[in-house]
Scaffold this motif. Structure first.
Motif, PDB file in Angstrom:
ATOM      1  N   ARG A 337      33.415  -7.611 -20.887  1.00 29.36           N
ATOM      2  CA  ARG A 337      32.556  -8.216 -21.919  1.00 29.36           C
ATOM      3  C   ARG A 337      33.352  -9.072 -22.903  1.00 29.36           C
ATOM      4  NH1 ARG A 337      29.826  -2.717 -23.671  1.00 29.36           N
ATOM      5  NH2 ARG A 337      32.033  -2.205 -23.486  1.00 29.36           N
ATOM      6  N   THR A 338      34.655  -8.850 -22.948  1.00 28.51           N
ATOM      7  CA  THR A 338      35.457  -9.677 -23.843  1.00 28.51           C
ATOM      8  C   THR A 338      35.677 -11.075 -23.249  1.00 28.51           C
ATOM      9  OG1 THR A 338      37.505  -8.924 -22.869  1.00 28.51           O
ATOM     10  CG2 THR A 338      36.711  -7.678 -24.761  1.00 28.51           C
ATOM     11  N   MET A 339      35.469 -11.186 -21.935  1.00 23.72           N
ATOM     12  CA  MET A 339      35.709 -12.458 -21.256  1.00 23.72           C
ATOM     13  C   MET A 339      34.398 -13.144 -20.847  1.00 23.72           C
ATOM     14  SD  MET A 339      39.046 -11.952 -21.005  1.00 23.72           S
ATOM     15  CE  MET A 339      39.427 -13.463 -20.187  1.00 23.72           C
ATOM     16  N   ASP A 340      33.495 -12.317 -20.276  1.00 23.40           N
ATOM     17  CA  ASP A 340      32.287 -12.892 -19.682  1.00 23.40           C
ATOM     18  C   ASP A 340      31.184 -13.109 -20.718  1.00 23.40           C
ATOM     19  OD1 ASP A 340      33.582 -12.724 -17.295  1.00 23.40           O
ATOM     20  OD2 ASP A 340      32.590 -10.885 -16.639  1.00 23.40           O
ATOM     21  N   MET A 341      30.467 -14.177 -20.525  1.00 23.23           N
ATOM     22  CA  MET A 341      29.310 -14.417 -21.380  1.00 23.23           C
ATOM     23  C   MET A 341      28.120 -13.687 -20.749  1.00 23.23           C
ATOM     24  SD  MET A 341      27.631 -18.033 -22.435  1.00 23.23           S
ATOM     25  CE  MET A 341      29.071 -18.718 -23.220  1.00 23.23           C
ATOM     26  N   LEU A 342      27.557 -12.745 -21.475  1.00 29.49           N
ATOM     27  CA  LEU A 342      26.441 -11.958 -20.945  1.00 29.49           C
ATOM     28  C   LEU A 342      25.111 -12.551 -21.404  1.00 29.49           C
ATOM     29  CD1 LEU A 342      27.814  -8.330 -21.638  1.00 29.49           C
ATOM     30  CD2 LEU A 342      28.311  -9.861 -19.727  1.00 29.49           C
ATOM     31  N   VAL A 343      24.042 -12.169 -20.731  1.00 27.70           N
ATOM     32  CA  VAL A 343      22.712 -12.641 -21.126  1.00 27.70           C
ATOM     33  C   VAL A 343      22.461 -12.268 -22.593  1.00 27.70           C
ATOM     34  CG1 VAL A 343      20.227 -12.276 -20.749  1.00 27.70           C
ATOM     35  CG2 VAL A 343      21.747 -12.631 -18.799  1.00 27.70           C
ATOM     36  N   GLY A 344      22.876 -11.074 -22.943  1.00 34.98           N
ATOM     37  CA  GLY A 344      22.690 -10.594 -24.327  1.00 34.98           C
ATOM     38  C   GLY A 344      23.426 -11.462 -25.340  1.00 34.98           C
ATOM     39  N   ASP A 345      24.588 -12.022 -24.937  1.00 36.27           N
ATOM     40  CA  ASP A 345      25.324 -12.897 -25.847  1.00 36.27           C
ATOM     41  C   ASP A 345      24.505 -14.146 -26.160  1.00 36.27           C
ATOM     42  OD1 ASP A 345      27.557 -11.231 -25.861  1.00 36.27           O
ATOM     43  OD2 ASP A 345      28.367 -12.159 -24.039  1.00 36.27           O
ATOM     44  N   ILE A 346      23.733 -14.573 -25.198  1.00 37.42           N
ATOM     45  CA  ILE A 346      22.948 -15.794 -25.385  1.00 37.42           C
ATOM     46  C   ILE A 346      21.629 -15.486 -26.105  1.00 37.42           C
ATOM     47  CG2 ILE A 346      21.888 -17.759 -24.166  1.00 37.42           C
ATOM     48  CD1 ILE A 346      23.835 -17.124 -21.830  1.00 37.42           C
ATOM     49  N   TYR A 347      21.051 -14.310 -25.750  1.00 41.65           N
ATOM     50  CA  TYR A 347      19.735 -13.975 -26.291  1.00 41.65           C
ATOM     51  C   TYR A 347      19.791 -13.008 -27.472  1.00 41.65           C
ATOM     52  CZ  TYR A 347      17.254 -16.510 -22.661  1.00 41.65           C
ATOM     53  OH  TYR A 347      16.735 -17.500 -21.882  1.00 41.65           O
ATOM     54  N   GLY A 348      20.868 -13.048 -28.187  1.00 37.06           N
ATOM     55  CA  GLY A 348      20.970 -12.217 -29.391  1.00 37.06           C
ATOM     56  C   GLY A 348      20.862 -10.731 -29.098  1.00 37.06           C
ATOM     57  N   GLY A 349      21.458 -10.316 -28.031  1.00 38.04           N
ATOM     58  CA  GLY A 349      21.491  -8.885 -27.705  1.00 38.04           C
ATOM     59  C   GLY A 349      20.286  -8.419 -26.912  1.00 38.04           C
ATOM     60  N   LEU A 350      19.346  -9.343 -26.626  1.00 38.11           N
ATOM     61  CA  LEU A 350      18.116  -8.932 -25.929  1.00 38.11           C
ATOM     62  C   LEU A 350      18.201  -9.215 -24.430  1.00 38.11           C
ATOM     63  CD1 LEU A 350      15.504 -10.443 -28.430  1.00 38.11           C
ATOM     64  CD2 LEU A 350      16.214  -8.037 -28.231  1.00 38.11           C
ATOM     65  N   ASP A 351      17.357  -8.494 -23.680  1.00 40.58           N
ATOM     66  CA  ASP A 351      17.196  -8.810 -22.256  1.00 40.58           C
ATOM     67  C   ASP A 351      16.394 -10.103 -22.128  1.00 40.58           C
ATOM     68  OD1 ASP A 351      18.275  -6.310 -21.703  1.00 40.58           O
ATOM     69  OD2 ASP A 351      16.307  -5.342 -21.573  1.00 40.58           O
ATOM     70  N   TYR A 352      16.554 -10.778 -21.008  1.00 40.09           N
ATOM     71  CA  TYR A 352      15.643 -11.879 -20.693  1.00 40.09           C
ATOM     72  C   TYR A 352      14.692 -11.307 -19.640  1.00 40.09           C
ATOM     73  CZ  TYR A 352      14.232 -16.657 -19.301  1.00 40.09           C
ATOM     74  OH  TYR A 352      13.541 -17.809 -19.015  1.00 40.09           O
ATOM     75  N   SER A 353      13.774 -10.465 -20.122  1.00 37.51           N
ATOM     76  CA  SER A 353      12.962  -9.664 -19.214  1.00 37.51           C
ATOM     77  C   SER A 353      12.057 -10.498 -18.320  1.00 37.51           C
ATOM     78  CB  SER A 353      12.103  -8.670 -19.989  1.00 37.51           C
ATOM     79  OG  SER A 353      12.348  -8.737 -21.349  1.00 37.51           O
ATOM     80  N   LYS A 354      11.606 -11.628 -18.801  1.00 36.05           N
ATOM     81  CA  LYS A 354      10.647 -12.426 -18.034  1.00 36.05           C
ATOM     82  C   LYS A 354      11.181 -12.773 -16.641  1.00 36.05           C
ATOM     83  CE  LYS A 354       7.805 -16.491 -18.494  1.00 36.05           C
ATOM     84  NZ  LYS A 354       7.765 -17.784 -19.127  1.00 36.05           N
ATOM     85  N   ILE A 355      12.476 -13.027 -16.582  1.00 39.34           N
ATOM     86  CA  ILE A 355      13.032 -13.343 -15.256  1.00 39.34           C
ATOM     87  C   ILE A 355      13.918 -12.216 -14.729  1.00 39.34           C
ATOM     88  CG2 ILE A 355      12.887 -15.861 -15.452  1.00 39.34           C
ATOM     89  CD1 ILE A 355      15.941 -15.792 -16.090  1.00 39.34           C
ATOM     90  N   GLY A 356      13.776 -11.046 -15.315  1.00 41.25           N
ATOM     91  CA  GLY A 356      14.432  -9.857 -14.780  1.00 41.25           C
ATOM     92  C   GLY A 356      15.913  -9.758 -15.042  1.00 41.25           C
ATOM     93  N   LEU A 357      16.354 -10.351 -16.117  1.00 39.34           N
ATOM     94  CA  LEU A 357      17.789 -10.245 -16.425  1.00 39.34           C
ATOM     95  C   LEU A 357      18.001  -9.359 -17.637  1.00 39.34           C
ATOM     96  CD1 LEU A 357      18.998 -13.955 -15.986  1.00 39.34           C
ATOM     97  CD2 LEU A 357      19.183 -12.077 -14.354  1.00 39.34           C
ATOM     98  N   SER A 358      18.864  -8.355 -17.451  1.00 39.74           N
ATOM     99  CA  SER A 358      19.142  -7.476 -18.587  1.00 39.74           C
ATOM    100  C   SER A 358      20.190  -8.116 -19.491  1.00 39.74           C
ATOM    101  CB  SER A 358      19.641  -6.127 -18.102  1.00 39.74           C
ATOM    102  OG  SER A 358      20.952  -6.279 -17.621  1.00 39.74           O
ATOM    103  N   ALA A 359      20.289  -7.582 -20.692  1.00 41.23           N
ATOM    104  CA  ALA A 359      21.252  -8.131 -21.663  1.00 41.23           C
ATOM    105  C   ALA A 359      22.687  -8.039 -21.165  1.00 41.23           C
ATOM    106  CB  ALA A 359      21.112  -7.400 -22.985  1.00 41.23           C
ATOM    107  N   SER A 360      22.949  -7.032 -20.308  1.00 36.13           N
ATOM    108  CA  SER A 360      24.334  -6.860 -19.861  1.00 36.13           C
ATOM    109  C   SER A 360      24.663  -7.656 -18.604  1.00 36.13           C
ATOM    110  CB  SER A 360      24.619  -5.377 -19.633  1.00 36.13           C
ATOM    111  OG  SER A 360      23.703  -4.867 -18.682  1.00 36.13           O
TER     112      SER A 360
END
Ligand SMILES: CC(C)(COP(=O)(O)O)[C@@H](O)C(=O)NCCC(=O)O
Ligand SMILES: [Mn+2]
Length: 903
Positions: A337-360
């Motif tokens: 997580r110190t290297m990779d950009m996670l979905v949560g990093d982009i969505y303010g800690g939230l999942d992008y549930s609509k397309i099935g992507l978790s925050a992690s």
């Protein structure tokens, strides 16, 4: 051209070499074969002059071969020839069987078969993978007994697959390519380039020797092999080899394939008839994706240049790691997580549930590093390694899945040494496949992942006879020095092998390896991992050490103990050498147990039977031929001394009481078991006879499982119904001493008395205090001195061969026609897998209508639930409290008498 059987009838070398050569050539066709045969005939007959004469003729006349110089015999003394892939005559260890003076003596060519070649290599960019075969000779000296039994059973000889366990072994070893000299040393130390140490002339290099090799290094290092070992590398196509290797493994090795999800390993038994089509993804330096539709039928449909080399290359540059394994190990302490950009990093800690992507979910590998003002030094090498590993594994998993989809392939097998049994890697790949396929496709991994190419090259020697092997024909063992155990073991650290020659007490390379204190541990993560939100996708895999231990309880790893090492050392005379081997054994075996405790599924699905067998194999590997030799002798002598009294007592009883007493006797005598900790403790408290008496006195019916009455009815009938006697009974005997002498032999005698042929089935190799087939004839001969029934039956069964020849016993004329025979079972274990027995036993079993299995190993740990087509009696004393509770809800020393009529 050459008979595949191991036995040849040849002409005795009494005529001149030229005549002999012609005769042999007529018989075998080839010039080379004829030359070698003649040469070795003279060699074996000890005729040095004739041997020289043959060599002279070769030199002078070139034998009018018409086949050119290529076919001239190589230097004298070299017994193994490898040429191309055609079958060759192998006269190493040839022996004239019987009298050399006979006119047509038989020559046994123990190494002759269709499987001639011992070694194949896959020389890749990073690793050299080596597969070699070693044959274990059938060391039995009881040839007379065997001959007689075989004649009686109408069994033809020369079947190479007669004794699967004794037949030979395939070994898997790997080296780093940059340390190719270690590999060459290893090959040389084991003489693999000229037939192995079993070869008659191990030190003579075959100048015409050819070793099958695949991978780029087969080209690159060809000269080095020629220079150092005098052998040529015969190059085989890499893809052909990969596919042949994978097909072989998937068809012939039990539990070769497994899935790996969230740290859980699940073995998958592939039906060999339902294997194709599949996608093979071989992750080496680069990645190949191959659609396999049959044996030798495949197409390379895709690949990617982002593979193991990429991970290692980038990883080395970015972390300064010195080896692939170091890099891999580093990843276990990493946090991506110190290297990779996670979905949560982009969505303010939230999942992008609509397309099935978790925050992690990883949105962008290494994506975080662009937005920060940090330099390479500011990142932890552990995190870099893990991020890199994830990136590459996901990418491979994704491309693999897309290709599987493209060609409608449901099964994807991942191989190649990139994986190295690494839990994170496998989980990551599995996640990718599962995620993209919505759970439709499944990633599977192979236990011999890195050896596909080398195995394929090995199989490419024609007529190896391995291609049609079935799952139950291959037995897997885990040699102590096996470098293929994943984790920290990375090729045997041979050190300076030349030292070996200088040491007068020969230390095997394996011992050396152990002396270096190598730890056998699987790479498992040590730091807690981030949880997931459960939305699926590229989550953080959950592979933790503890999750891999899920099946530990089923393995009973704890029951194996090392105490017998002391006995083992004593059995070898207690010398310094034996002591050192004993220490090495203890060290090695402990390491294996530790490894299994850490990761029970490390060697595939192992049960107690496998572990017990592993222990025996380990002892053998450290050259402890028979650790219980002296104990067995002592117990046999003591028991034989009281046998006459027992027989008199039995003979004074009526039929019914006698049968019960006999069964009681078997159960009571089964207490002499050196594999049971409780029993071994007991032996310190009394003499053999005292313990036997105590055990007998405690026999109280009903036993915990007691089918005696049904068995008795079958044996003796009832007042209204007479029962015919059994035609042939197979008695699977167990331990030496009282067990065989006071238990099973008297029972055998009873059956013989009733007109039943008796086959005593015993181990081929020693295991604990089990009696072996080689020891049994002597025991029977001793017992027969006190018993006419046994003597006549043993004579009829060919067991008392010497007695028959040497005595002028008048009772021989009225010899009973009911024979007593001894047959070896093909095993060297306290347990028995009835799918893997000697051909001798298989033949004997054909006409059997009663089977008696005795002892914990054969009747409880294995076969308790086996159903037979004939009547079956299972007899054992339970000598382990835990097992007694689990199996029969009883207590230690409870007995089992389970009878099942023919089904
Ligand atoms: C190794 C054995 C199967 C041998 O038993 P046997 O077949 O000789 O009756 C048995 O001793 C066993 O299960 N031992 C486990 C270890 C223990 O009980 O201490
Ligand atoms: Mn036993």
């Amino acid at each position: 051209m050459v008979d595949a059987n191991s036995k040849f009838t040849c002409l005795v070398p009494r005529t001149g070499p030229v005549t002999k050569f012609r005769e042999c050539r007529r018989q075998f066709g080839g010039v080379r074969e004829a030359v070698w045969l003649v040469l070795n005939l003279y060699k074996m007959a000890g005729s040095f002059e004739k041997e020289q004469e043959v060599l002279g003729i070769i030199e002078e006349k070139k034998l009018e071969s018409g086949e050119g110089d290529r076919d001239m015999a190589p230097a004298a003394g070299n017994s193994i020839h490898r040429s191309g892939s055609r079958p060759q005559l192998d006269v190493s260890k040839a022996e004239i069987q019987g009298n050399v003076e006979e006119k047509y003596p038989t020559i046994l060519l123990p190494n002759q078969s269709d499987d001639l070649s011992h070694l194949a290599l896959d020389i890749g960019g990073s690793l050299i993978k080596l597969v070699y075969f070693s044959r274990r000779e059938n060391q039995s000296a009881d040839d007379k007994r065997k001959k007689s039994v075989k004649e009686r059973l109408g069994l033809s000889n020369g079947n190479r697959r007669s004794f699967p366990i004794l037949g030979g072994r395939l070994h898997f070893v790997k080296f780093e390519t940059r340390k190719i000299n270690e590999c060459l040393d290893f090959i040389h130390s084991k003489q693999l380039h000229c037939g192995g140490l079993e070869s008659r002339y191990p030190d003579v290099t075959d100048q015409n020797g050819i070793i099958k090799a695949t991978g780029g290094g087969a080209y690159k290092y060809a000269d080095l092999f020629k220079e150092r070992l005098g052998v040529s590398l015969d190059k085989e196509d890499e893809m052909d080899c990969l596919v042949a290797g994978a097909n072989f493994l998937l068809k012939a090795i039990r539990h070769e394939a497994f899935t790996h999800m969230e740290g859980q390993k699940e073995f998958v038994q592939i039906d060999p008839n339902d294997l194709f089509p599949y996608l093979l993804v071989n992750i080496g330096s680069g990645v190949s994706m191959i659609k396999v539709v049959g044996d030798g039928k495949f197409e390379r449909i895709s690949g990617t240049n982002v593979g193991g080399g990429t991970y290692w290359g980038l990883g080395r540059l970015l972390t300064k790691c010195k080896s692939f394994d170091e890099l891999l190990e580093l990843s276990q302490k990493g946090d991506n997580r110190t290297m990779d950009m996670l979905v949560g990093d982009i969505y303010g800690g939230l999942d992008y549930s609509k397309i099935g992507l978790s925050a992690s979910t990883i949105a962008s590998s290494f994506g975080k590093t662009i937005s920060e003002k940090k330099e390479l030094e500011d990142y932890r090498p552990e995190d870099i390694s893990l991020s890199l590993l994830r990136m590459i594994s996901y990418n491979i998993g994704q491309i693999a899945y897309l290709n599987a989809l493209r060609f409608r392939l449901k099964r994807i097998f991942f191989g190649g040494f990139f994986i190295r049994g690494h839990a994170y890697t496998m989980d990551t790949i599995s996640f990718a496949v599962q995620f993209w396929s919505n759970g439709e496709a499944q990633a599977m991994f192979l236990r011999h992942e890195g050896f596909l190419g080398a195995l394929g090259a090995f199989m490419s020697y024609e007529k190896h006879g391995l291609d049609d092997l079935m799952v139950h024909q291959l037995v897997e063992r885990f040699p102590m020095g096996a470098p293929y155990t994943g984790g920290k073991i990375h090729g045997p650290p041979l050190g300076d092998l030349n030292e070996k020659a200088k040491v007068s007490l020969q230390i095997s390379w394996m011992e050396k390896f152990l002396q270096k204190g190598t730890e056998i541990t699987a790479p498992v993560p040590t730091t807690p991992l981030a949880g997931t939100t459960g939305l699926g996708g590229f989550e953080v895999p959950l592979s933790k050490g503890s999750t891999l231990r899920s099946d530990a309880s089923a393995l009973n790893v704890g029951v194996l103990h090392l105490v017998p090492t002391l006995e083992a050392v004593a059995s070898e005379g207690g010398t310094d050498d034996a002591q050192r081997r004993g220490d090495a054994f203890a060290h090695a075996f402990s390491a294996h147990l530790a490894r299994l405790m850490e990761e029970p599924a490390a060697y595939g699905k192992l049960g107690l039977a496998n572990l017990l067998e592993m222990r025996e194999e380990c002892l053998r590997e450290f050259q402890f031929v028979d650790a219980y030799r002296s104990i067995k002798q002592r117990e046999n002598e003591a028991s034989l001394a009281v046998l006459p009294d027992l027989l008199v007592e039995l003979d004074s009883m009526d039929e019914e009481t006698r049968l019960l007493t006999l069964i009681e006797g078997v159960l009571a005598a089964n207490i002499f078991d050196w594999g049971s900790r409780a029993c071994v403790d007991l032996y310190h408290k009394g003499t053999i006879i005292e313990i036997y008496r105590m055990s007998r006195n405690k026999m109280r019916r009903p036993w915990r499982v007691d089918d005696f009455d049904i068995f008795k009815e079958r044996m003796l009938g009832t007042r209204d119904k007479k029962m015919p006697h059994h035609k042939r009974a197979l008695l699977f005997v167990d331990n030496s001493g009282a067990d065989i002498v006071l238990g099973m032999l008297p029972l055998a005698r009873e059956l013989l008395r009733r007109g039943t042929e008796v086959v005593l089935v015993a181990n081929s190799l020693p295991a604990l205090n089990d009696v072996t087939a080689m020891e049994l004839p002597d025991i029977v001969a001793e017992a027969a001195k006190h018993c006419d029934i046994l003597r006549r039956a043993a004579e009829a069964g060919g067991l008392l061969v010497d007695a028959m020849i040497n005595t002028s016993d008048s009772s021989k004329q009225n010899s009973s026609s009911v024979p007593l025979m001894v047959v070896e079972n093909g095993c060297g274990s306290p347990c028995i897998d009835l799918r893997q027995v000697s051909s001798e036993l298989a033949a004997a079993a054909k006409d059997a209508d009663l089977i008696i299995l005795e002892g914990m190993g054969r009747a409880l740990h294995t076969n308790l639930n086996a159903r037979f087509k004939c009547d079956a009696l299972k007899l054992a004393m339970v000598k382990n409290q835990r097992l007694a509770e689990k199996l029969i809800k009883g207590n230690i020393y409870d007995c089992i008498c389970k009878y099942e009529p023919a089904s």
